[in-house]
Motif scaffolding. Structure first.
Motif, short mmCIF file in Angstrom:
data_model
loop_
_atom_site.label_atom_id
_atom_site.label_comp_id
_atom_site.label_asym_id
_atom_site.label_seq_id
_atom_site.Cartn_x
_atom_site.Cartn_y
_atom_site.Cartn_z
N VAL A 22 -7.78 -21.19 -25.24
CA VAL A 22 -6.77 -21.04 -24.49
C VAL A 22 -5.85 -22.06 -24.39
O VAL A 22 -6.21 -23.55 -24.33
N ASP A 23 -4.55 -21.82 -24.69
CA ASP A 23 -3.29 -22.66 -24.88
C ASP A 23 -2.26 -22.01 -24.89
O ASP A 23 -1.98 -21.12 -25.49
N ASP A 24 -1.34 -22.77 -24.01
CA ASP A 24 0.15 -22.16 -23.80
C ASP A 24 1.01 -22.25 -24.95
O ASP A 24 2.00 -21.64 -25.13
N GLU A 25 0.64 -23.25 -26.04
CA GLU A 25 1.16 -23.44 -27.09
C GLU A 25 0.78 -22.42 -28.33
O GLU A 25 -0.13 -22.46 -28.82
N LEU A 33 -2.34 -21.87 -31.17
CA LEU A 33 -3.31 -20.87 -31.17
C LEU A 33 -3.46 -20.37 -32.56
O LEU A 33 -4.19 -19.80 -33.26
N GLU A 34 -2.31 -20.29 -33.49
CA GLU A 34 -2.48 -19.62 -34.64
C GLU A 34 -3.03 -20.72 -35.49
O GLU A 34 -3.79 -20.21 -36.52
N PHE A 58 -5.83 -17.14 -26.15
CA PHE A 58 -4.98 -16.57 -24.87
C PHE A 58 -4.00 -17.70 -24.94
O PHE A 58 -4.49 -18.75 -24.80
N SER A 59 -2.86 -17.05 -24.55
CA SER A 59 -1.68 -18.12 -24.37
C SER A 59 -1.52 -18.32 -22.79
O SER A 59 -0.64 -19.03 -22.29
N ASN A 60 -2.12 -17.26 -22.08
CA ASN A 60 -2.07 -17.49 -20.68
C ASN A 60 -3.35 -17.36 -19.80
O ASN A 60 -4.38 -16.63 -20.28
N PRO A 61 -3.69 -18.70 -19.16
CA PRO A 61 -4.84 -18.81 -18.67
C PRO A 61 -5.26 -17.93 -17.65
O PRO A 61 -6.56 -17.96 -17.52
N LEU A 89 -18.61 -19.98 -25.78
CA LEU A 89 -17.94 -21.46 -25.50
C LEU A 89 -16.52 -21.15 -25.37
O LEU A 89 -15.80 -20.18 -25.55
N VAL A 90 -15.64 -21.83 -24.38
CA VAL A 90 -14.49 -21.62 -24.14
C VAL A 90 -13.86 -23.34 -24.70
O VAL A 90 -14.39 -24.25 -24.21
N ILE A 91 -12.75 -23.11 -25.19
CA ILE A 91 -11.93 -24.15 -25.76
C ILE A 91 -10.62 -24.01 -25.12
O ILE A 91 -9.91 -23.11 -24.98
N SER A 92 -10.21 -25.16 -24.10
CA SER A 92 -8.97 -24.83 -23.46
C SER A 92 -8.17 -26.17 -23.36
O SER A 92 -8.50 -27.33 -23.10
N ASP A 93 -6.79 -25.96 -23.25
CA ASP A 93 -6.13 -27.07 -23.26
C ASP A 93 -6.06 -27.75 -21.85
O ASP A 93 -6.36 -26.95 -20.73
N ILE A 94 -5.70 -28.76 -21.45
CA ILE A 94 -5.63 -29.32 -20.27
C ILE A 94 -4.35 -29.25 -19.53
O ILE A 94 -4.40 -28.70 -18.42
#
Length: 91
Positions: free
Chosen positions: A14-17, A21-22, A38-41, A57-62
């Protein structure tokens, strides 16, 4: 997760950038990981809690505009307290 076969591991990233993500998508494919991006959390949250057991596993931007990564993780923890969550940030 170390005991699981890579074919059975699915990761939510998950990252809005979208560019990041690419990059993650390319890396995951190179290392034979299965991942959803996902670009939208909020959409990610629906997918993760709506499908318990799908992700290992979830990898998420802060820092994300709709929902920051810490609040996002807290919402996941309510439903899936044992799901590993890893944070990343560009700051």
């Amino acid at each position: 997760m170390a005991d699981q076969n890579l074919a059975s591991v699915r990761i939510a990233v998950v990252d809005d950038e979208k560019l990041l993500l690419e990059v993650f998508s390319s890396l995951m494919r190179q290392h034979n990981y299965h991942a959803d991006f996902f670009s939208n959390p909020l959409k990610a949250l629906d997918a993760i809690v709506g499908n318990p057991g799908r992700y290992q596993l979830v990898i998420s931007d802060i820092r994300m505009p709709e929902l920051d990564g810490i609040a996002f993780a807290k919402k996941i923890r309510i439903v899936l307290p044992d799901l590993p969550i890893m944070f990343m940030t560009g700051d």
